[in-house]
Design an enzyme around this catalytic site. Structure first.
Site, mmCIF file in Angstrom:
data_model
loop_
_atom_site.group_PDB
_atom_site.id
_atom_site.type_symbol
_atom_site.label_atom_id
_atom_site.label_comp_id
_atom_site.label_asym_id
_atom_site.label_seq_id
_atom_site.Cartn_x
_atom_site.Cartn_y
_atom_site.Cartn_z
ATOM 1 N N GLU A 158 41.943 32.057 37.513
ATOM 2 C CA GLU A 158 41.777 31.290 38.768
ATOM 3 C C GLU A 158 42.749 30.089 38.879
ATOM 4 O OE1 GLU A 158 38.808 33.965 38.039
ATOM 5 O OE2 GLU A 158 39.104 32.210 36.778
ATOM 6 N N ASP B 6 42.125 38.215 33.196
ATOM 7 C CA ASP B 6 40.873 37.488 33.445
ATOM 8 C C ASP B 6 41.149 35.989 33.343
ATOM 9 O OD1 ASP B 6 38.208 37.172 33.992
ATOM 10 O OD2 ASP B 6 37.479 37.976 32.107
ATOM 11 N N ASP C 17 31.908 38.288 37.670
ATOM 12 C CA ASP C 17 30.726 38.222 36.804
ATOM 13 C C ASP C 17 29.439 38.298 37.622
ATOM 14 O OD1 ASP C 17 32.550 37.992 34.796
ATOM 15 O OD2 ASP C 17 32.220 35.856 34.444
#
Length: 746
Positions: A408, A405, A479
């Site tokens: 990015e 997670d 999300d």
């Protein structure tokens, strides 16, 4: 660029030179052609495409009055003056061509209007024309539609929308017109009357794809840097294009069977007791479940590869306790490493110079969950190997899956500057180029580490990725929120992800942010029944989202659909085996197989599971009936056995506990007995669901864990049903067969 005047053939490439520029055309296969104008690097090594994918292919190069023609058995590329181009099919019909006009924004806002809007605080970025360092325009036909692009928000057909490829952690609610999310997959399928093609733009810099939003006459690709480097894929149909694209970028390997089961998670299981209680409730309520996943709370101060002994007990004890009841351990890992000299991951990484640097040569820091943090330079092979090895601390205590997670990469103290020094394929570059592939390299490191440490097919889940990451990781859509519009986006997002190579994918069931409600949760678990990543997950500060929190009615219906998912596991697994060969996903939009049926062109609220099942979830609050489109063929209602001739819309009952499911007549669907978890009982018995008086189907079987199937340790069955009799042939026999095969007709 001047008139084309020289060209040279070298093996699979044709290099064409003009007065001040050159074009490199590479024939990859009969139907795949690479078009490269190397404004940046002629020898660019792709991240998405690994190894040599070029197949020796016969092709001709001829000069014409217009320029040069490069012709394979399936595709012709015409290169004209100023490097204008056109792709033609084998019949000589044009499929795609460059647009020779200039960009013109159809809504031309005045400086006065823009200034007024800006004074009001409005974002006017998209109201202005932006010329890009790399830019190409394509002719846009009236009937042309676009599919793919991964899990970009919005509808299945991307015509009229504009997107950016820049991996972004956006906590705000995701609307249908979001330009960018966590993933950058610059691949799309163009479809019109009598033609289809695919395009993959292999450029990891910030890029843009406008599918006719700016102007109805063209669509365009732009990038801030890099090369104009794209792969054109021809084909007879959409399935061909998906096969070609996944040939280029790779196909998702077979997962372990248990990973396809149900997972429960919450950012907010803050102790061993929380995890233990959820596991107890799962088994007590008879809801099949494979894992209660560990979000960031399990770590010691959010330090990756550590364990919080105060709240979770001695490392390994809780995991071993739950494993006795069939629960496998899956935990989150973020890339941010806490700045702490007493923390071995940080100190070793500093000593070996494994972290990214700023433009002045200092180790770059930003803030994420642990506070001040540094970022591993995953684009270096030695860093990936180091990161892979660190997973031993987790596998030693029983972790069986890893969830990547915040990759990015996310940051709390402003975005990472573009000049931060990272690597791409061991070449030192900067964040501008590396940003979109940071999650890809992290997933590769995790996959290789877990494979080496466990000897099993790794479960790696990632939020951020690039084209080709499907070789290493499953994905989810990030999300999302507990709102009906996000449930409605589930189908187009997952179908476009599937056509973009990501066969193992899902959404957070019930929604991650915001508070779900009983009806929404029921309809979400129903709609997710055939997802290949099947997880309920929600956030701190939101109400608990386990099904027993909402009363007996919700619990009963929730249990019904989780059990149904487990019954259909062998069919889902069969489709993932098929994907090894074709690249086709499990969840498919109807347009994939019925592409000339105009009723499927923009169909966002139903999907196929393989070719033989059609699923039509209820996606609107309060609905107890829904209209379903059935394509050509005969379709059997799974619940009632009622038969319908296709090519029509029908109205079906869909009370709160019913999701319409149809089986295509002539199909044989494999099913298993219900279990509480994969491995609770051996799958000795195969049950076959037969639709119609004459039916055929295949079924794949292996041990569901390791890579021995690559050495031939698997069975492949062929079933034929005719005149009340079932025949079974073995297409391949290399594994222990079922002790019993049963069947029933529908």
């Amino acid at each position: 660029m001047g008139k084309v005047f020289t060209w040279e053939v070298n093996d699979s490439t044709v290099e064409i030179k003009s007065n001040n520029q050159r074009l490199i055309v590479q024939v990859i296969t009969d139907e795949i052609i690479r078009f490269l104008i190397p404004k940046w690097k002629a020898d660019y090594k792709s991240v998405a495409i690994e190894g040599d994918v070029t197949v020796p292919t016969d092709f001709d190069v001829d000069e014409t009055e217009e320029g040069i023609e490069i012709k394979t058995g399936q595709v012709t590329l015409k290169i004209m003056e100023n490097f204008q181009f056109a792709f033609l099919d084998r019949y000589g019909d044009e499929i795609l061509s460059s647009y020779q006009g200039k960009r013109v924004i159809k809504d031309n806002y005045s400086d006065k209007a823009i200034g007024f809007l800006e004074s009001e605080g409005h974002d006017t970025h998209n109201l202005k024309k932006h010329e890009y360092a790399i830019q190409v325009l394509f002719n846009l036909r009236n009937e042309e539609r676009f599919y793919g692009m991964g899990d970009k928000t919005g509808f299945l057909n991307k015509r009229g929308y504009a997107y950016e490829n820049w991996n972004s952690d956006i906590p705000q609610i995701h609307h249908e017109n979001m330009p960018a999310l966590y993933k950058s997959i610059p691949f799309f399928i163009g479809k019109g009357a009598g033609y289809v093609y695919g395009m993959f733009f292999d450029n990891t810099f910030h890029s843009y794809l406008d599918f006719g939003k700016e102007n109805n006459n063209y669509f365009f690709y732009g990038a801030d840097n890099g090369n104009l480097d794209f792969y054109f894929m021809g084909g007879e149909n959409i399935a061909d294009v998906v096969e070609h694209y996944t040939y280029l970028t790779g196909r998702a390997p077979l997962p372990q069977l248990w990973t396809l089961g149900y997972h429960q998670c919450r950012w907010g299981y803050e102790s061993a007791e929380d995890i233990r209680n959820v596991a107890k409730e799962m088994r007590g309520h008879g809801i099949p479940c494979e894992s209660i996943q560990y979000d960031i709370d399990y770590m010691d101060g959010f330090r990756v590869f550590t364990w919080d002994e105060k709240e979770y007990g001695k490392p390994g004890e809780l995991i071993a306790e739950l494993e006795e009841d069939g629960f496998k351990a899956v935990c989150i890992i973020d890339p941010g490493v806490k700045v702490d000299d007493a923390y071995s991951i940080y100190s070793e990484g500093i000593k070996k110079d494994y972290f990214a640097h700023d433009k002045d040569g200092n180790v770059y820091t930003n803030e994420v969950w642990p506070g001040e943090s540094v970022y591993p330079d995953f684009g270096r092979k030695e860093v990936r190997k180091w990161w892979a090895g660190n997973h031993k601390a987790l596998t030693d205590i029983g972790m069986q899956g890893i969830w990547n997670d915040m990759n990015e990469p996310a940051s709390f103290n402003g975005p990472l500057p573009l000049d931060v020094k990272f690597s791409v394929n061991d070449r030192l570059t900067n964040h501008e180029e590396a940003h979109n592939v940071y999650g890809h390299f992290m997933s590769q490191a995790t996959y290789e580490g877990m494979k080496e440490l466990t000897g099993k097919r790794p479960l790696v889940i990632t939020r951020a990725c690039y084209a080709g990451t499907q070789k290493y990781s499953a994905v989810w859509t990030g999300d999302n929120q507990s709102v009906w519009s996000h449930l409605q986006m589930l189908i187009p997002q997952l179908c476009n992800l599937g056509m973009s190579g990501f066969t193992i994918a899902g959404t957070d069931i019930g929604g991650f942010g915001g508070d779900t409600n009983p009806e929404l949760l029921i309809r979400w678990i129903e709609a997710s029944t055939f997802c290949t990543f099947y997880r309920n997950h929600c956030a701190k500060g939101q109400m608990n989202q386990e099904p027993w929190q909402f009363g007996e009615t919700v619990l009963d219906i929730y249990r019904k659909y989780v059990k149904l998912h487990y019954r259909f596991l062998p069919y889902i697994y069969d489709l993932l085996f098929e994907s090894q060969i074709t690249g086709l996903p499990v969840m498919r939009p109807l347009v994939l197989h019925y592409e000339d049926d105009e009723n499927t062109f923009n169909l966002n609220n139903e999907f196929l599971v393989g070719e033989n099942m059609l699923v039509a979830p209820v996606l609107e609050q309060g609905a107890t009936k829904r209209m379903v489109y059935l394509p050509v063929g005969t379709w059997v209602n799974y619940w009632t056995g009622q038969r319908f001739s296709g090519g029509v819309h029908i109205i079906v009952d869909a009370p709160i506990d019913m999701m319409p499911i149809f089986i295509k007549e002539g199909s044989i669907i494999p099913m298993y007995e219900e279990v509480q978890y994969v491995g609770e009982e051996p799958y000795d018995t195969l049950k076959l669901l037969i639709a119609g008086e004459s039916a055929w189907g295949t079924h794949y079987q292996d041990n569901g864990e390791d890579f021995e199937y690559l050495e031939g340790e698997y069975n492949l069955y062929s079933f034929t049903y005719e005149d009340g009799k079932l025949d079974c042939d073995m297409l391949h026999e290399g594994y222990e067969k079922y002790t019993d095969i049963q069947w029933e007709k529908i």
